[in-house]
Design a protein around this motif. Structure first.
Motif, PDB file in Angstrom:
ATOM      1  N   ASP A  65       4.523  -1.963   5.868  1.00  8.19           N
ATOM      2  CA  ASP A  65       5.501  -1.734   6.932  1.00  8.19           C
ATOM      3  C   ASP A  65       5.407  -0.320   7.503  1.00  8.19           C
ATOM      4  O   ASP A  65       5.541  -0.121   8.719  1.00  8.19           O
ATOM      5  N   GLU A  66       5.196   0.669   6.635  1.00  8.08           N
ATOM      6  CA  GLU A  66       5.076   2.040   7.127  1.00  8.08           C
ATOM      7  C   GLU A  66       3.829   2.203   7.982  1.00  8.08           C
ATOM      8  O   GLU A  66       3.864   2.848   9.038  1.00  8.08           O
ATOM      9  N   TRP A  67       2.723   1.607   7.558  1.00 10.07           N
ATOM     10  CA  TRP A  67       1.510   1.682   8.368  1.00 10.07           C
ATOM     11  C   TRP A  67       1.646   0.888   9.666  1.00 10.07           C
ATOM     12  O   TRP A  67       1.101   1.263  10.702  1.00 10.07           O
ATOM     13  N   ALA A  68       2.423  -0.195   9.635  1.00  3.95           N
ATOM     14  CA  ALA A  68       2.673  -0.952  10.860  1.00  3.95           C
ATOM     15  C   ALA A  68       3.472  -0.118  11.855  1.00  3.95           C
ATOM     16  O   ALA A  68       3.216  -0.144  13.066  1.00  3.95           O
ATOM     17  N   THR A  69       4.448   0.647  11.337  1.00  5.37           N
ATOM     18  CA  THR A  69       5.223   1.529  12.203  1.00  5.37           C
ATOM     19  C   THR A  69       4.327   2.581  12.847  1.00  5.37           C
ATOM     20  O   THR A  69       4.408   2.845  14.056  1.00  5.37           O
ATOM     21  N   VAL A  70       3.476   3.191  12.038  1.00  9.38           N
ATOM     22  CA  VAL A  70       2.559   4.207  12.549  1.00  9.38           C
ATOM     23  C   VAL A  70       1.596   3.607  13.568  1.00  9.38           C
ATOM     24  O   VAL A  70       1.316   4.209  14.617  1.00  9.38           O
ATOM     25  N   THR A  71       1.086   2.413  13.295  1.00  8.54           N
ATOM     26  CA  THR A  71       0.147   1.763  14.204  1.00  8.54           C
ATOM     27  C   THR A  71       0.802   1.467  15.551  1.00  8.54           C
ATOM     28  O   THR A  71       0.205   1.703  16.610  1.00  8.54           O
ATOM     29  N   ALA A  72       2.049   0.978  15.516  1.00 13.36           N
ATOM     30  CA  ALA A  72       2.768   0.707  16.768  1.00 13.36           C
ATOM     31  C   ALA A  72       2.996   1.997  17.542  1.00 13.36           C
ATOM     32  O   ALA A  72       2.821   2.046  18.768  1.00 13.36           O
ATOM     33  N   GLY A  73       3.388   3.047  16.835  1.00 13.23           N
ATOM     34  CA  GLY A  73       3.587   4.335  17.497  1.00 13.23           C
ATOM     35  C   GLY A  73       2.300   4.874  18.091  1.00 13.23           C
ATOM     36  O   GLY A  73       2.284   5.393  19.213  1.00 13.23           O
ATOM     37  N   ALA A  74       1.204   4.757  17.336  1.00  9.77           N
ATOM     38  CA  ALA A  74      -0.082   5.265  17.811  1.00  9.77           C
ATOM     39  C   ALA A  74      -0.565   4.497  19.037  1.00  9.77           C
ATOM     40  O   ALA A  74      -1.028   5.091  20.018  1.00  9.77           O
ATOM     41  N   ALA A  75      -0.456   3.163  18.993  1.00 11.08           N
ATOM     42  CA  ALA A  75      -0.989   2.340  20.077  1.00 11.08           C
ATOM     43  C   ALA A  75      -0.153   2.415  21.344  1.00 11.08           C
ATOM     44  O   ALA A  75      -0.699   2.517  22.452  1.00 11.08           O
ATOM     45  N   LEU A  76       1.189   2.393  21.183  1.00 11.82           N
ATOM     46  CA  LEU A  76       2.066   2.289  22.349  1.00 11.82           C
ATOM     47  C   LEU A  76       2.628   3.627  22.802  1.00 11.82           C
ATOM     48  O   LEU A  76       2.568   3.972  23.993  1.00 11.82           O
ATOM     49  N   MET A  77       3.196   4.406  21.870  1.00 12.90           N
ATOM     50  CA  MET A  77       3.889   5.640  22.248  1.00 12.90           C
ATOM     51  C   MET A  77       2.948   6.812  22.479  1.00 12.90           C
ATOM     52  O   MET A  77       3.301   7.772  23.172  1.00 12.90           O
ATOM     53  N   ILE A  78       1.750   6.754  21.889  1.00 16.28           N
ATOM     54  CA  ILE A  78       0.783   7.842  22.088  1.00 16.28           C
ATOM     55  C   ILE A  78      -0.371   7.374  22.985  1.00 16.28           C
ATOM     56  O   ILE A  78      -0.540   7.864  24.095  1.00 16.28           O
ATOM     57  N   ALA A  79      -1.155   6.399  22.528  1.00 14.02           N
ATOM     58  CA  ALA A  79      -2.379   6.040  23.249  1.00 14.02           C
ATOM     59  C   ALA A  79      -2.085   5.410  24.616  1.00 14.02           C
ATOM     60  O   ALA A  79      -2.537   5.915  25.656  1.00 14.02           O
ATOM     61  N   ALA A  80      -1.346   4.297  24.649  1.00 20.66           N
ATOM     62  CA  ALA A  80      -1.106   3.614  25.919  1.00 20.66           C
ATOM     63  C   ALA A  80      -0.298   4.499  26.869  1.00 20.66           C
ATOM     64  O   ALA A  80      -0.631   4.627  28.054  1.00 20.66           O
ATOM     65  N   TYR A  81       0.755   5.112  26.341  1.00 25.95           N
ATOM     66  CA  TYR A  81       1.603   5.960  27.191  1.00 25.95           C
ATOM     67  C   TYR A  81       0.795   7.064  27.850  1.00 25.95           C
ATOM     68  O   TYR A  81       0.839   7.255  29.074  1.00 25.95           O
ATOM     69  N   HIS A  82       0.030   7.809  27.071  1.00 28.99           N
ATOM     70  CA  HIS A  82      -0.666   8.968  27.626  1.00 28.99           C
ATOM     71  C   HIS A  82      -1.900   8.577  28.431  1.00 28.99           C
ATOM     72  O   HIS A  82      -2.233   9.249  29.419  1.00 28.99           O
ATOM     73  N   ALA A  83      -2.595   7.516  28.046  1.00 29.00           N
ATOM     74  CA  ALA A  83      -3.744   7.080  28.850  1.00 29.00           C
ATOM     75  C   ALA A  83      -3.284   6.673  30.245  1.00 29.00           C
ATOM     76  O   ALA A  83      -3.860   7.102  31.259  1.00 29.00           O
TER      77      ALA A  83
END
Length: 308
Positions: A65-83
């Motif tokens: 669950d913790e890695w799922a939270t990090v993965t969602a944050g990385a994919a959506l809040m960092i990567a997709a948002y900033h790209a």
């Protein structure tokens, strides 16, 4: 400490996050956009990981669950948002991008309505959402017969950035793994940077395309160390003192600093439609969050006045 410490930090955070739109715009003349965003979070993620190692009880995620939270944050809040944001801001003013991004708290309510069963939306809240969308339309001024033209597409990409961030906020809350925020931010930044490097390669961007100059260095340094690293350290401090409503309020002060710095450093002019869009989005936010604001504002005023 000064009685106005919290207010001062709030304004500093708003200035850092608002002026980041100007720094992005300036740096895009020297960097390929997605590579620029990836390099920003290479540096910021490393700094934040060091901070997490010092401050968090556990500086690395553990369990699915913790890695799922990090993965969602990385994919959506960092990567997709900033790209989306960096590509879109190539043809968008700093102020217009900041105003569209300020729709994120409104969009968060839309996604929360579907994923978080405790969230309820009244008729007034629906009006708030509609006003927020009207604000984006006022900024973008789309032609229904030419929605994918060079004039409108950049604003749509920035809107996609706001959508990504809002969805990421709700998904990470939905998973509710309990990972400490410093740890979550650090690993999301590093994971998001890795994803953006992969996208950058897929788009054919190359480090050889970077034009190293004073502008390139200061924009990357400012975004990595100022807006990201220092900005999030201030954010953590204020979150502890003022509560989660504070971050939503920052979203509506930051566009003012984006407009000021864009005008001073890039000679960008804020047109009437951008100002109208900002007003619509802000009023929409107030309507949606009116009950939370009514509960929180007295506490916020007390926090701003307290001696520290």
């Amino acid at each position: 400490m000064s009685t106005y410490r919290n207010l001062g930090l709030f304004l500093v955070l708003s200035a850092l996050w608002g002026s980041a739109f100007m720094a992005i715009k300036a740096g895009l003349s020297a960097f390929p956009p997605v590579l620029f965003a990836a390099l920003r979070y290479d540096v910021a993620g490393a700094v934040m990981l060091g901070y997490a190692a010092l401050r968090a009880d556990r500086w690395y995620p553990r369990g699915r669950d913790e890695w799922a939270t990090v993965t969602a944050g990385a994919a959506l809040m960092i990567a997709a948002y900033h790209a989306f944001l960096f590509v879109g801001e190539q043809e968008t003013t700093s102020a217009a991008a900041a105003v569209i991004v300020s729709l994120s708290p409104v969009l968060t309510t839309v996604f929360a309505r579907g994923l978080l069963p405790d969230e309820r939306l009244s008729a007034v809240g629906v009006v708030g959402i509609v006003l927020g969308l009207v604000g984006v339309v006022a900024v973008a001024q789309p032609d229904p017969n030419a929605l994918l033209t060079d004039d409108v597409l950049p604003q749509l990409l920035v809107f996609a950035a706001a959508l990504s961030f809002a969805l990421g906020s709700v998904v990470t809350t939905y998973i509710d793994a309990g990972v400490e925020i410093e740890t979550m931010e650090a690993w999301s930044m590093l994971g998001g940077a890795g994803l953006m490097h992969a996208v950058s390669v897929g788009l054919g961007e190359s480090p050889s395309a970077i034009t190293w100059s004073g502008t390139a260095v200061w924009s990357l340094a400012y975004l990595s160390l100022g807006a990201s690293a220092a900005g999030f350290l201030i954010y953590f401090d204020l979150l502890e003192r003022l509560g989660p409503v504070e971050i939503n309020l920052v979203s509506y002060v930051a566009p003012l600093f984006a407009a000021i710095t864009g005008f001073l450093f890039l000679e960008e002019v804020v047109d009437a439609s951008t100002g109208l869009g900002f007003c619509c989005i802000f009023v929409g936010f107030v309507l949606i969050k009116r009950q939370a604001l009514r509960r929180e504002l007295p506490r916020l005023r007390a926090a701003f006045r307290e001696e520290n």
